[in-house]
Motif scaffolding. Structure first.
Motif, mmCIF file in Angstrom:
data_model
loop_
_atom_site.group_PDB
_atom_site.id
_atom_site.type_symbol
_atom_site.label_atom_id
_atom_site.label_comp_id
_atom_site.label_asym_id
_atom_site.label_seq_id
_atom_site.Cartn_x
_atom_site.Cartn_y
_atom_site.Cartn_z
ATOM 1 N N GLY A 52 8.275 0.974 -5.730
ATOM 2 C CA GLY A 52 7.076 0.236 -5.383
ATOM 3 C C GLY A 52 7.407 -1.210 -5.081
ATOM 4 N N GLY A 53 6.449 -1.920 -4.549
ATOM 5 C CA GLY A 53 6.702 -3.315 -4.247
ATOM 6 C C GLY A 53 5.471 -3.984 -3.649
ATOM 7 N N GLY A 54 5.691 -5.169 -3.122
ATOM 8 C CA GLY A 54 4.607 -5.924 -2.522
ATOM 9 C C GLY A 54 3.856 -6.753 -3.546
ATOM 10 N N SER A 55 2.886 -7.461 -3.071
ATOM 11 C CA SER A 55 2.065 -8.237 -3.999
ATOM 12 C C SER A 55 0.650 -8.353 -3.448
ATOM 13 C CB SER A 55 2.656 -9.632 -4.222
ATOM 14 O OG SER A 55 2.521 -10.399 -3.050
ATOM 15 N N LEU A 56 -0.269 -8.446 -4.351
ATOM 16 C CA LEU A 56 -1.678 -8.517 -3.977
ATOM 17 C C LEU A 56 -2.364 -9.408 -4.986
ATOM 18 C CD1 LEU A 56 -3.808 -5.468 -2.895
ATOM 19 C CD2 LEU A 56 -4.725 -7.096 -4.519
ATOM 20 N N THR A 96 0.354 -4.051 -1.431
ATOM 21 C CA THR A 96 1.193 -3.463 -2.473
ATOM 22 C C THR A 96 1.317 -1.971 -2.218
ATOM 23 O OG1 THR A 96 1.534 -3.265 -4.858
ATOM 24 C CG2 THR A 96 -0.716 -3.053 -4.093
ATOM 25 N N TRP A 97 2.440 -1.408 -2.633
ATOM 26 C CA TRP A 97 2.684 0.020 -2.408
ATOM 27 C C TRP A 97 3.524 0.594 -3.547
ATOM 28 C CZ3 TRP A 97 7.744 1.719 -2.064
ATOM 29 C CH2 TRP A 97 8.699 0.716 -1.914
ATOM 30 N N TRP A 98 3.448 1.881 -3.702
ATOM 31 C CA TRP A 98 4.303 2.568 -4.676
ATOM 32 C C TRP A 98 4.519 4.005 -4.239
ATOM 33 C CZ3 TRP A 98 -0.758 1.345 -5.397
ATOM 34 C CH2 TRP A 98 -1.636 2.378 -5.725
ATOM 35 N N MET A 123 -0.632 2.979 -0.946
ATOM 36 C CA MET A 123 -0.595 1.561 -0.579
ATOM 37 C C MET A 123 -1.999 0.950 -0.648
ATOM 38 S SD MET A 123 0.264 2.311 3.390
ATOM 39 C CE MET A 123 1.220 3.757 3.009
#
Lengths: 195, 231
Positions: free
Chosen positions: B142-146, B161-163, B194
């Protein structure tokens, strides 16, 4: 949810479930069974930084579990109020059995880093001659785990405890007859008496 | 030592890569279904199957809700199969299907069925097959930011964000009539979820475990109903 976020909020649990009779060959033994108050009134209490206020009443569940196992395992079971009562039984029983719950441990999800409550317990089962002399003492462990998905923390703790009790019951039902002292002392003596 | 394990005289393995990627508010998912059959199967009227979770004494536990889901799905649809409730079966056969004592392979079936009362009790419940479910759904990345904020003039979110989840399950099918391992089916579902957000977050969730449940249930039903093979 509470257990996951805060490391167990605690709760009060009384284990109410019934236990099925084991499907095992019955041993030709007449036994007297004594349940000490430490077994019948056992309450696990836990208070600490990580675990707050868990109270789990296991006493009546212990009795239901042992009653289910012993009734299926032995040809005759006589429940006695004290060890001295065994001396008054006519005919004398082949043995006296006195189980004790020596340990009960509860691990909530926050401590085990899983989504499960886990319960581990250990019974010490004393098998005595009719004069009170100890023939042998047999430690029996049980383990159970139950997830919190779809049930409350209290329900998960009860479920894990029931599974641990069933685990111990299964071991007793299957392994009692394989204990060296049971085969050599109790079953051989019974065979001689029958001749 | 004699082994009653059936040899796969006509073993075959079908691999289905269902490129069922859907991106309709449901994230992306791919499924892979496998089947291996050792003996001919089939089920008569009045016969049933029981679906059990592999023992947690062997490692990580199978999710209880996944086993419940498969139980329900197998009993629905055109290929439905009668299922004996797992707790009824385990209680009736206590202690032989408790986690510590349950047979670990089909080779243990003859010994189990020879125990006093066991075969008769199974026959009374009409159970022809035992299906053992093993596996887990796990987050693999997972990753990203929100981030979201709220103020006097309103609120909103910004970011992405996603996983990823992998649902990997297999089911071993034991034939109690033949006292042998009939084969196995498996499902691997990979899903990417996502949440893009430009003021309003738009969750695109891949329900990998639910998809694995439906895939497994369909596979199990076909495996048992089709005498020669599954899907």
């Amino acid at each position: 949810m509470c257990a996951t976020l805060l490391g167990a909020c605690g709760g009060t649990v009384e284990v109410r479930q019934a236990f099925p009779p084991p499907l095992v060959a019955r041993l030709p033994l007449r036994v007297a069974v004594h349940y000490p108050p430490s077994l019948t009134a056992y309450v696990h209490r836990e208070k600490g930084a990580a675990q707050q206020g868990w109270s789990v009443s296991v006493g009546t569940a212990n009795v239901r579990m042992f009653d289910a196992v012993f009734t299926a395992l032995f040809s005759e079971v006589i429940r006695i109020g004290s060890l001295d009562d065994a001396r008054t039984l006519v005919p004398a029983p082949d043995a006296i059995i006195q189980p004790a719950l020596a340990a009960y441990e509860l691990s909530p999800p926050a401590l085990s880093a899983t989504e499960q409550f886990a319960v581990w317990l250990r019974f010490d089962i004393d098998v005595l001659a009719t004069d009170g002399a100890r023939l042998f003492s047999w430690p029996v462990t049980g383990y159970g785990q139950a997830g919190t998905g779809g049930m409350s923390d209290e329900q998960a703790v009860e479920r894990a405890t029931v599974l641990a009790l069933r685990d111990a019951a299964a071991t007793i039902a299957v392994e009692f007859a394989n204990q060296f002292q049971v085969r050599r002392v109790l079953l051989d003596e019974t065979a001689r008496d029958a001749q | 030592m004699r082994s009653d394990r059936a040899r796969p005289a006509k073993a075959w393995r079908a691999a289905l890569v269902a490129g069922g990627a859907g991106l309709l508010l449901a994230g992306c998912m791919t499924s892979r279904l496998d089947e291996s059959k050792n003996t001919a199967t089939g089920i008569a009227a009045g016969e049933s199957i029981v679906i059990l979770a592999r023992s947690y004494h062997k490692g990580k536990a199978v999710e209880e809700d996944l086993v419940s889901c498969i139980n329900e799905e197998v009993q629905s649809g055109a290929q439905r199969v009668r299922v004996t409730p797992q707790q009824d079966f385990i209680d009736a056969l206590f202690p032989w299907f408790e986690p510590r004592i349950a047979p670990q392979s089909a080779e243990a079936l003859p010994e189990l069925l020879a125990r006093p009362g066991v075969a008769k009790r199974i026959e009374a419940h009409g159970v022809r097959y035992i299906v053992w479910i093993d596996g887990r759904t796990e987050k693999t990345g997972g990753g990203g930011s929100l981030s979201c904020a709220i103020g006097p003039g309103g609120g909103g979110c910004l970011g992405f964000t996603w996983w990823e989840d992998d649902a990997s399950y297999d089911a071993a099918v034991w034939d109690l009539q033949r006292r042998s391992d009939a084969g196995s089916v498996s499902a691997d579902v990979h899903g990417t979820s996502m949440i893009p957000a430009l003021i309003i977050p738009l969750p695109l969730i891949a329900r990998t475990q639910s998809a694995a449940c439906k895939d497994m249930a369909g596979q199990i039903s076909r495996f048992i109903r089709d005498p020669g093979g599954g899907s």
